[in-house]
Design a protein around this motif. Structure first.
Motif, PDB file in Angstrom:
ATOM      1  N   VAL A 196       0.836  -1.208   0.000  1.00  0.00           N
ATOM      2  CA  VAL A 196       0.000   0.000   0.000  1.00  0.00           C
ATOM      3  C   VAL A 196       0.866   1.252   0.000  1.00  0.00           C
ATOM      4  O   VAL A 196       0.564   2.233  -0.691  1.00  0.00           O
ATOM      5  N   LEU A 197       1.947   1.233   0.755  1.00  0.00           N
ATOM      6  CA  LEU A 197       2.854   2.378   0.786  1.00  0.00           C
ATOM      7  C   LEU A 197       3.418   2.660  -0.602  1.00  0.00           C
ATOM      8  O   LEU A 197       3.512   3.818  -1.031  1.00  0.00           O
ATOM      9  N   ALA A 198       3.769   1.605  -1.323  1.00  0.00           N
ATOM     10  CA  ALA A 198       4.384   1.779  -2.640  1.00  0.00           C
ATOM     11  C   ALA A 198       3.404   2.306  -3.680  1.00  0.00           C
ATOM     12  O   ALA A 198       3.797   3.079  -4.572  1.00  0.00           O
ATOM     13  N   VAL A 199       2.142   1.909  -3.589  1.00  0.00           N
ATOM     14  CA  VAL A 199       1.195   2.228  -4.678  1.00  0.00           C
ATOM     15  C   VAL A 199       0.091   3.185  -4.259  1.00  0.00           C
ATOM     16  O   VAL A 199      -0.809   3.466  -5.054  1.00  0.00           O
ATOM     17  N   ASN A 200       0.147   3.713  -3.039  1.00  0.00           N
ATOM     18  CA  ASN A 200      -0.944   4.583  -2.599  1.00  0.00           C
ATOM     19  C   ASN A 200      -0.980   5.901  -3.369  1.00  0.00           C
ATOM     20  O   ASN A 200      -2.050   6.476  -3.586  1.00  0.00           O
ATOM     21  N   GLU A 201       0.193   6.381  -3.789  1.00  0.00           N
ATOM     22  CA  GLU A 201       0.212   7.651  -4.520  1.00  0.00           C
ATOM     23  C   GLU A 201      -0.535   7.570  -5.849  1.00  0.00           C
ATOM     24  O   GLU A 201      -1.308   8.475  -6.167  1.00  0.00           O
ATOM     25  N   PRO A 235       4.065   5.885 -11.591  1.00  0.00           N
ATOM     26  CA  PRO A 235       3.146   6.646 -12.455  1.00  0.00           C
ATOM     27  C   PRO A 235       1.684   6.305 -12.169  1.00  0.00           C
ATOM     28  O   PRO A 235       1.354   5.174 -11.804  1.00  0.00           O
ATOM     29  N   ALA A 236       0.834   7.289 -12.338  1.00  0.00           N
ATOM     30  CA  ALA A 236      -0.588   7.123 -12.026  1.00  0.00           C
ATOM     31  C   ALA A 236      -1.315   6.427 -13.170  1.00  0.00           C
ATOM     32  O   ALA A 236      -2.033   7.048 -13.960  1.00  0.00           O
ATOM     33  N   SER A 237      -1.110   5.133 -13.267  1.00  0.00           N
ATOM     34  CA  SER A 237      -1.847   4.325 -14.238  1.00  0.00           C
ATOM     35  C   SER A 237      -2.129   2.973 -13.605  1.00  0.00           C
ATOM     36  O   SER A 237      -1.377   2.507 -12.747  1.00  0.00           O
ATOM     37  N   TRP A 238      -3.222   2.347 -14.027  1.00  0.00           N
ATOM     38  CA  TRP A 238      -3.592   1.069 -13.430  1.00  0.00           C
ATOM     39  C   TRP A 238      -2.583  -0.022 -13.754  1.00  0.00           C
ATOM     40  O   TRP A 238      -2.360  -0.931 -12.950  1.00  0.00           O
ATOM     41  N   ALA A 239      -1.951   0.050 -14.920  1.00  0.00           N
ATOM     42  CA  ALA A 239      -0.946  -0.956 -15.276  1.00  0.00           C
ATOM     43  C   ALA A 239       0.248  -0.887 -14.324  1.00  0.00           C
ATOM     44  O   ALA A 239       0.731  -1.916 -13.828  1.00  0.00           O
ATOM     45  N   TRP A 240       0.735   0.328 -14.066  1.00  0.00           N
ATOM     46  CA  TRP A 240       1.844   0.493 -13.128  1.00  0.00           C
ATOM     47  C   TRP A 240       1.417   0.113 -11.712  1.00  0.00           C
ATOM     48  O   TRP A 240       2.193  -0.472 -10.951  1.00  0.00           O
ATOM     49  N   PHE A 241       0.212   0.462 -11.356  1.00  0.00           N
ATOM     50  CA  PHE A 241      -0.309   0.138 -10.025  1.00  0.00           C
ATOM     51  C   PHE A 241      -0.292  -1.374  -9.790  1.00  0.00           C
ATOM     52  O   PHE A 241       0.227  -1.858  -8.778  1.00  0.00           O
ATOM     53  N   ILE A 242      -0.822  -2.133 -10.728  1.00  0.00           N
ATOM     54  CA  ILE A 242      -0.915  -3.585 -10.567  1.00  0.00           C
ATOM     55  C   ILE A 242       0.468  -4.231 -10.582  1.00  0.00           C
ATOM     56  O   ILE A 242       0.785  -5.088  -9.746  1.00  0.00           O
ATOM     57  N   SER A 243       1.316  -3.821 -11.512  1.00  0.00           N
ATOM     58  CA  SER A 243       2.642  -4.438 -11.620  1.00  0.00           C
ATOM     59  C   SER A 243       3.508  -4.108 -10.408  1.00  0.00           C
ATOM     60  O   SER A 243       4.244  -4.972  -9.900  1.00  0.00           O
ATOM     61  N   THR A 244       3.425  -2.880  -9.912  1.00  0.00           N
ATOM     62  CA  THR A 244       4.217  -2.502  -8.740  1.00  0.00           C
ATOM     63  C   THR A 244       3.736  -3.234  -7.497  1.00  0.00           C
ATOM     64  O   THR A 244       4.545  -3.730  -6.699  1.00  0.00           O
ATOM     65  N   GLY A 287       9.222  -0.806   0.291  1.00  0.00           N
ATOM     66  CA  GLY A 287       7.995  -0.124  -0.110  1.00  0.00           C
ATOM     67  C   GLY A 287       8.155   1.386  -0.102  1.00  0.00           C
ATOM     68  O   GLY A 287       7.666   2.082  -1.006  1.00  0.00           O
ATOM     69  N   LEU A 288       8.856   1.920   0.907  1.00  0.00           N
ATOM     70  CA  LEU A 288       9.079   3.363   0.985  1.00  0.00           C
ATOM     71  C   LEU A 288       9.945   3.848  -0.174  1.00  0.00           C
ATOM     72  O   LEU A 288       9.693   4.916  -0.752  1.00  0.00           O
ATOM     73  N   THR A 289      10.953   3.061  -0.533  1.00  0.00           N
ATOM     74  CA  THR A 289      11.820   3.431  -1.655  1.00  0.00           C
ATOM     75  C   THR A 289      11.031   3.509  -2.957  1.00  0.00           C
ATOM     76  O   THR A 289      11.192   4.449  -3.749  1.00  0.00           O
ATOM     77  N   ILE A 290      10.164   2.527  -3.178  1.00  0.00           N
ATOM     78  CA  ILE A 290       9.326   2.551  -4.381  1.00  0.00           C
ATOM     79  C   ILE A 290       8.411   3.776  -4.367  1.00  0.00           C
ATOM     80  O   ILE A 290       8.208   4.443  -5.392  1.00  0.00           O
ATOM     81  N   ALA A 291       7.873   4.099  -3.185  1.00  0.00           N
ATOM     82  CA  ALA A 291       6.988   5.259  -3.082  1.00  0.00           C
ATOM     83  C   ALA A 291       7.738   6.551  -3.403  1.00  0.00           C
ATOM     84  O   ALA A 291       7.206   7.436  -4.093  1.00  0.00           O
ATOM     85  N   ILE A 292       8.965   6.674  -2.900  1.00  0.00           N
ATOM     86  CA  ILE A 292       9.759   7.880  -3.158  1.00  0.00           C
ATOM     87  C   ILE A 292      10.094   8.003  -4.645  1.00  0.00           C
ATOM     88  O   ILE A 292      10.162   9.108  -5.197  1.00  0.00           O
ATOM     89  N   MET A 293      10.271   6.859  -5.309  1.00  0.00           N
ATOM     90  CA  MET A 293      10.544   6.876  -6.748  1.00  0.00           C
ATOM     91  C   MET A 293       9.318   7.295  -7.559  1.00  0.00           C
ATOM     92  O   MET A 293       9.429   7.613  -8.733  1.00  0.00           O
ATOM     93  N   ARG A 294       8.138   7.257  -6.930  1.00  0.00           N
ATOM     94  CA  ARG A 294       6.884   7.746  -7.509  1.00  0.00           C
ATOM     95  C   ARG A 294       6.426   6.902  -8.692  1.00  0.00           C
ATOM     96  O   ARG A 294       6.847   7.088  -9.834  1.00  0.00           O
TER      97      ARG A 294
END
Length: 242
Positions: free
Chosen positions: A66-71, A202-211, A193-200
């Protein structure tokens, strides 16, 4: 009103995860209450450590996801103006992990027969947490609230676990406490998870699911190898390996 909406929507996914993880407490209460009064109650300490390790592993993996993909998740559903930031999300993740672990420990403490004392501990923690949240809001804004709550809940977790341990008889086998690597596992998964979140992401469902899938796979692998195994494996670990 705007701040309240941001606070609520940023933690929406974390609330859902915590509700799911609390099913572990509901599932083990009856069995643990029976075990601490049974003839083989010497196994209770080892079983306790297995339950806590299982919940900790699941919570850290879910929290990291959740931390990685909440943004991207919050803006995709509610709009970018309703996302409270990475550090607010990280605070919610830490609060979900520590708070849920404290609730589970307290629940098992009451299952061991200390219903009154466990309820008092819960009430005291709740009152202290309210004050801590208000202090966090005053000092650091929205992001400070969950982090101050984590501090209070961490103290409650230590106190509850110590009291619970005193209620249980000595174990006939080593309890399978974490190794040095096992102690690092929660921090490693959380920081990933925090590192992935800081890397930001992208706001797309494909990136959301894969991440989300990648973080979950990483977290599961870390905990599978680093969390402790009892010398004589209990039913939980045997079930997980079948």
């Amino acid at each position: 009103p705007v701040a309240a909406a941001v606070y609520s929507l940023t933690r929406r996914a974390m609330d859902g995860v915590r509700a799911l993880l609390e099913s572990i407490a509901w599932a083990v209460y009856g069995g643990f209450a029976h075990l601490v009064t049974a003839a083989d109650r010497h196994r209770a300490r080892a079983v306790l450590h297995e339950i806590l390790a299982l919940r900790l592993g699941a919570a850290c993996v879910c929290g990291a996801v959740v931390l990685a993909v909440n943004e991207p998740f919050v803006p995709l559903l509610f709009g970018p103006e309703n996302f409270g930031g990475i550090w607010l999300t990280a605070g919610f993740a830490a609060q979900m992990i520590v708070g849920g672990q404290t609730f589970l420990a307290n629940y098992l403490f009451r299952a061991a027969g200390r219903v009154r004392e466990g309820s008092i501990l819960l009430a005291a923690e709740a009152m202290a947490r309210v004050g801590a949240v208000l202090a966090g809001l005053t000092i650091a804004g929205l992001a400070g609230a969950p982090w101050m709550a984590v501090g209070v809940t961490s103290v409650a977790l230590v106190v509850t676990l110590r009291r619970l341990e005193r209620e249980l008889p000595p174990s006939g086998t080593p309890p399978g406490r974490p190794t040095a690597g096992g102690w690092l596992a929660p921090y490693l998964v959380f920081m990933f998870g925090l590192t992935i979140a800081i890397m930001r992401v992208p706001a797309s469902w494909a990136w959301f699911i894969s991440t989300a899938a990648a973080v979950m796979a990483f977290g599961a692998a870390v905990f599978w190898w680093l969390l402790p195994r009892s010398v004589v494996e209990g039913s939980l670990m045997r079930w997980l390996r079948t």
